[in-house]
Scaffold this motif. Sequence first.
Motif, PDB file in Angstrom:
ATOM      1  N   THR A   3      74.517 -58.133  26.711  1.00  0.00           N
ATOM      2  CA  THR A   3      74.418 -57.835  27.987  1.00  0.00           C
ATOM      3  C   THR A   3      74.073 -56.546  28.292  1.00  0.00           C
ATOM      4  O   THR A   3      73.282 -56.151  29.371  1.00  0.00           O
ATOM      5  N   TYR A   4      74.718 -55.409  27.558  1.00  0.00           N
ATOM      6  CA  TYR A   4      74.463 -53.796  27.906  1.00  0.00           C
ATOM      7  C   TYR A   4      72.877 -53.759  27.755  1.00  0.00           C
ATOM      8  O   TYR A   4      72.315 -53.133  28.626  1.00  0.00           O
ATOM      9  N   THR A   5      72.225 -54.364  26.687  1.00  0.00           N
ATOM     10  CA  THR A   5      70.919 -54.010  26.543  1.00  0.00           C
ATOM     11  C   THR A   5      69.783 -54.477  27.613  1.00  0.00           C
ATOM     12  O   THR A   5      69.056 -54.133  27.941  1.00  0.00           O
ATOM     13  N   GLU A   6      70.555 -55.871  28.030  1.00  0.00           N
ATOM     14  CA  GLU A   6      69.789 -56.583  29.119  1.00  0.00           C
ATOM     15  C   GLU A   6      69.904 -55.735  30.585  1.00  0.00           C
ATOM     16  O   GLU A   6      68.652 -55.573  31.332  1.00  0.00           O
ATOM     17  N   THR A  10      66.485 -54.060  32.354  1.00  0.00           N
ATOM     18  CA  THR A  10      66.331 -54.321  33.718  1.00  0.00           C
ATOM     19  C   THR A  10      66.061 -52.763  34.290  1.00  0.00           C
ATOM     20  O   THR A  10      65.073 -52.716  35.215  1.00  0.00           O
ATOM     21  N   LEU A  11      67.166 -51.857  34.344  1.00  0.00           N
ATOM     22  CA  LEU A  11      66.986 -50.732  34.847  1.00  0.00           C
ATOM     23  C   LEU A  11      65.528 -49.863  34.358  1.00  0.00           C
ATOM     24  O   LEU A  11      64.690 -49.406  35.167  1.00  0.00           O
ATOM     25  N   MET A  12      65.048 -50.312  33.205  1.00  0.00           N
ATOM     26  CA  MET A  12      63.871 -49.670  32.686  1.00  0.00           C
ATOM     27  C   MET A  12      62.627 -50.071  33.247  1.00  0.00           C
ATOM     28  O   MET A  12      61.583 -49.523  33.397  1.00  0.00           O
ATOM     29  N   GLU A  13      62.888 -51.568  33.512  1.00  0.00           N
ATOM     30  CA  GLU A  13      61.449 -52.055  34.217  1.00  0.00           C
ATOM     31  C   GLU A  13      61.384 -51.741  35.611  1.00  0.00           C
ATOM     32  O   GLU A  13      60.396 -51.476  36.078  1.00  0.00           O
TER      33      GLU A  13
END
Length: 284
Positions: A3-6, A10-13
């Motif tokens: 979840t944290y990686t997702e 999302t933030l990097m996208e």
Amino acid sequence: MNTYTEKAATLMEALPWIKAAFGTTAVVKYGGAAMTDSSLRKKVADDIVLMKLMGINPVIVHGGGPEINELMETLDIDVSFKDGQRVTTDEGLDVVRMVLGGKVNKELVSAINYHGNYAVGISGEDGGLVQGTPLSSEHGRTGTVSTIDTTLVDTLIADGFIPVIATVSAGCDNRPLNINADTVAGELAAALGADKCIYLTDVDGLYADFDDSTSLMSQLTTAEAAAFIADTPDAGGMGPKINACIAAVRGGVRRAHILNGTIEHALLLEVYTDSGVGTMITDE
């Protein structure tokens, strides 16, 4: 992927989109179920504030058709439309001013200001913002935009506020006019030199076939959108939105979008993700 990686992905996208949108102006036409449902209204307000905090200057233009109809029916005032536009009698205009400038505008201002003193509610009558002319004698006090003076909106943006605009506007005969919020949003976006004009409605966007939910058109040029209107006489309530998008883009707005405001965080998905949602209209 956990979840944290997702969340990080999302933030990097969103990063390049945040950079690209920083310092730009986005006009959001707010309406449909996202307006009448209080829980959806809160989510839209949350999105607007987050856009503001990430460097976009949101300008909100709202309608209030369902609320106007409800009060007019309660007061036994005839509700009628011609060519997709409301017929506004003198008696009906009092209801329009009361609902748009009072109830709807203040509810949205309050929802945004839950997060701080960001929103200021105004109408097209304030500061000479919108000047209109009557559509026809049959439409009564319903008008269309003749001129826009952005001085008041520019000042509010420069002072760090989010303008929230009800579309009762000044008339050339010194009497108010009720102007379609879709039209005002498109004309205002062009006058402001906005980067985006975004329409929140009750459907996912434009469909090649309104009876086929799989026929969503994700991107159109203004020429294709104009052809669609010409070939689709049953476009109904989408007609003013499509025409407003075309006018906005041809007036210099880079992109116009039609989104489903009932989708949670539709604004953020459209502005800050690669795929976006809804239908986008551009000049290319």
